[in-house]
Design a protein around this motif. Structure first.
Motif, PDB file in Angstrom:
ATOM      1  N   UNK A   1      33.194  39.773  36.128  1.00 27.64           N
ATOM      2  CA  UNK A   1      32.167  38.861  35.642  1.00 27.64           C
ATOM      3  C   UNK A   1      31.554  38.129  36.831  1.00 27.64           C
ATOM      4  N   UNK A   2      30.239  38.207  36.940  1.00 22.29           N
ATOM      5  CA  UNK A   2      29.528  37.508  38.010  1.00 22.29           C
ATOM      6  C   UNK A   2      28.892  36.250  37.432  1.00 22.29           C
ATOM      7  N   UNK A   3      29.288  35.084  37.947  1.00 20.69           N
ATOM      8  CA  UNK A   3      28.757  33.802  37.484  1.00 20.69           C
ATOM      9  C   UNK A   3      27.715  33.327  38.484  1.00 20.69           C
ATOM     10  N   UNK A   4      26.556  32.916  37.975  1.00 20.69           N
ATOM     11  CA  UNK A   4      25.452  32.460  38.831  1.00 20.69           C
ATOM     12  C   UNK A   4      25.033  31.048  38.450  1.00 20.69           C
ATOM     13  N   UNK A   5      24.833  30.229  39.465  1.00 22.93           N
ATOM     14  CA  UNK A   5      24.361  28.858  39.288  1.00 22.93           C
ATOM     15  C   UNK A   5      23.000  28.724  39.961  1.00 22.93           C
ATOM     16  N   UNK A   6      21.996  28.330  39.187  1.00 23.78           N
ATOM     17  CA  UNK A   6      20.642  28.130  39.705  1.00 23.78           C
ATOM     18  C   UNK A   6      20.328  26.636  39.695  1.00 23.78           C
TER      19      UNK A   6
END
Length: 583
Positions: A457-462
């Motif tokens: 699972x790749x978690x991204x924060x923008x």
């Protein structure tokens, strides 16, 4: 060497010589929080310092020159505090009350603390990098050095440098991107007006810096807008400084010349940041008004014609200028579907062929039928989302962009992507295993990481203005074969379970403004909703990459955006999605 490249190179050389701009990537939410905290610490130290010295003023006997120097610096300290108070007042005045979905809890409070916008981020970064850097060198004696030491200690306590040239440049580029994609009004942004939010005026130097960022990205028309706004801001700041005005004149002339040259060489059609008439003949303000009127007419005509007439039909795996224009319009909430086409889309309850979903079927929303793009609502709970965020926070790093030519992730390329990323294996926590089970249930595919059926699972924060330019998720393992070229054996060996056949992306929070996921070649945009997921196929049934699935993350206008991706591999899905459709 082509003439166009010569002009672009000349612009870059002149801009760097005049401004010394540092090219950098994004600024993380933690960076923003540290900067804001340090700014608060500085202001508190300055308040205490000024209060103490005002009380001692009648006891001090100084030479006239020393007294004048002290008064000058004290007035600068007072202006620093005043700008902070104005910024804080605008922030509280523009804060929305409560989340959109009515939920509460600790996670929403964390998001409210994180929430900001590119204008505020640029202001805070500039205060720390430029204003405080000058103030801390003030020759105000030992008592002032105590203030400087106190701030330095607070910065160490915050866990690192809070404010750097790189972060200032990142926020400048973020504001440039937001202005370009959302077609905002540069003079309004220069006054700190972002939609309905209160004023947080930028200085002429801040405004000019955004124009320089636009120049570096080849958006010459947008650069001219910013330099014109910088002229207005400069006039309002007080007595004119000839040197500054001369620099602004040169930059505006450079942007105008570069715009007109590109227009004459490549024409107007599908050129981002370019106006239909030379800026040397028709002022930018007049062209802006005409461009918006023309866009409104095109939007009405397009809705009457339907989606297919205006979308790109290219077979390229890279974004075209036309894709960029459609991407921008989709980010602004425009639609590329006629009423007839939209009427064919349905919302339904579906157990997706899974016994696990029999008692609580998935809530499915169709965004496109061909190619299929689906949303699944309420698939993860607030608690599960909070756990995933908690696990990802200490692992976040600057995102990298996949090189489709090499099949490897190289150094960060923040011009195209400005998020922060963490990878979480399913075995690390029961919540991650539950998320994988949900992915398998709603997609009907095999997603075991241990067997190589899917990636972690790749978690991204923008954060402020963060985005991801139009791109493909598939790795193009067999792209050369489809083009009748020799295959890349090294790339194929690196991915023994095949390409990314499908993507499922969880939305982990509601975004205050911006942050849509858009598909320029399908004409579809998806709003981020907490706990929902969007699904699409990256490969056609024959195994070839589906170039229609070009997609992008729109810049975040305000707040923070969290998403997590599950990329599913193709070879293990042979019995779930056969290579060729059944006849």
């Amino acid at each position: 060497m082509r003439a166009g490249w010569t002009m672009a190179g000349a612009v870059g050389v002149v801009v760097m010589m005049m401004t010394g701009v540092v090219m950098v990537g994004g600024m993380s939410v933690d960076d923003v929080a540290r900067a804001r905290s340090l700014d608060t610490v500085i202001v508190e130290h300055l308040r205490h310092y000024l209060h103490r010295h005002q009380q001692e003023q009648h006891l001090l006997q100084r030479h006239q020159q020393q007294e004048l120097l002290r008064v000058t610096y004290h007035s600068r300290l007072a202006r620093y505090i005043e700008e902070y108070d104005n910024l804080l007042a605008g922030k509280h005045g523009s804060r929305r009350h409560g989340p959109r979905d009515g939920t509460g809890g600790r996670m929403m409070k964390e998001e409210e603390n994180e929430g900001t916008d590119p204008v505020e981020g640029l202001l805070v970064s500039r205060r720390l990098v430029r204003d405080w850097h000058r103030l801390r060198e003030a020759p105000l004696g030992d008592s002032w050095q105590e203030v400087v030491s106190g701030v330095a200690g607070a910065e160490v306590g915050l866990g690192g440098v809070a404010g750097s040239r790189e972060q200032l440049a990142a926020m400048t580029h973020a504001l440039m991107r937001v202005h370009h994609v959302y077609r905002l009004h540069a003079p309004h942004l220069a006054r700190g007006r972002l939609h309905h939010h209160h004023d947080k005026p930028l200085r002429a130097a801040d405004v000019a810096g955004v124009g320089v960022a636009a120049l570096e990205n080849g958006l010459y028309g947008r650069a001219a807008e910013w330099f014109t706004a910088a002229h207005d801001a400069h006039q309002e700041e007080g007595p004119e400084r000839n040197g500054t005005r001369t620099h602004l004149d040169i930059l505006l002339h450079l942007a105008t010349a570069a715009h007109d040259y590109k227009l004459s060489q490549e024409g107007f059609a599908n050129q981002p940041g370019i106006y239909p008439r030379p800026l040397s003949q028709v002022p930018v303000a007049e062209q802006l008004l005409k461009a918006r009127q023309q866009e409104e007419r095109e939007e009405q005509q397009q809705q009457e014609r339907g989606a297919g007439s205006d979308l790109t039909t290219t077979t390229s795996i890279s974004a075209t200028p036309r894709d960029e224009l459609i991407y921008s319009r989709l980010c602004r909430g425009h639609t590329f579907m006629s009423a007839r086409e939209a009427s064919q889309l349905k919302c339904r309850v579906d157990r997706r062929g899974s016994a696990w979903l029999t008692l609580m079927p998935a809530l499915v929303e169709e965004h496109s039928l061909d190619p299929p793009i689906l949303s699944f609502h309420h698939v993860l709970s607030d608690h599960q989302l909070a756990v995933i965020r908690h696990l990802a926070l200490p692992l976040l790093e600057q995102a990298k962009v996949q090189d489709s030519n090499k099949g490897e992730e190289g150094s960060p390329i923040q011009k195209h992507r400005s998020s922060y990323t963490a990878w979480l294996p399913a075995h690390a926590h029961p919540t991650l295993r539950a998320a994988s089970r949900m992915v398998a249930a709603i997609t009907g595919l095999e997603v075991s990481e241990e067997r190589g059926e899917a990636e972690m699972l790749q978690v991204n924060q923008y954060g402020n203005g963060a985005h991801y330019d139009p791109h493909m998720d598939f790795l193009a393992l067999y792209h050369r074969i489809w083009e009748a070229e020799q295959p890349d054996e090294k790339l194929i060996k690196q991915h023994p379970n095949g390409d990314r056949i499908a993507t499922l992306m969880f939305y982990m929070n509601d975004v205050e403004e911006g942050g849509r996921t858009v598909f320029p070649r399908v004409g579809v945009g998806v709003e981020p909703r907490r706990g929902s997921a969007v699904f699409w196929w990256n490969l056609l049934p024959c195994g070839r990459g589906d170039v229609r699935m070009l997609h992008a993350a729109c810049p975040v206008l305000r707040g923070t955006k969290w998403v997590s991706n599950k990329w599913i591999k193709s070879y293990p899905q042979l019995h779930h999605r056969p290579c060729l459709p059944l006849s």
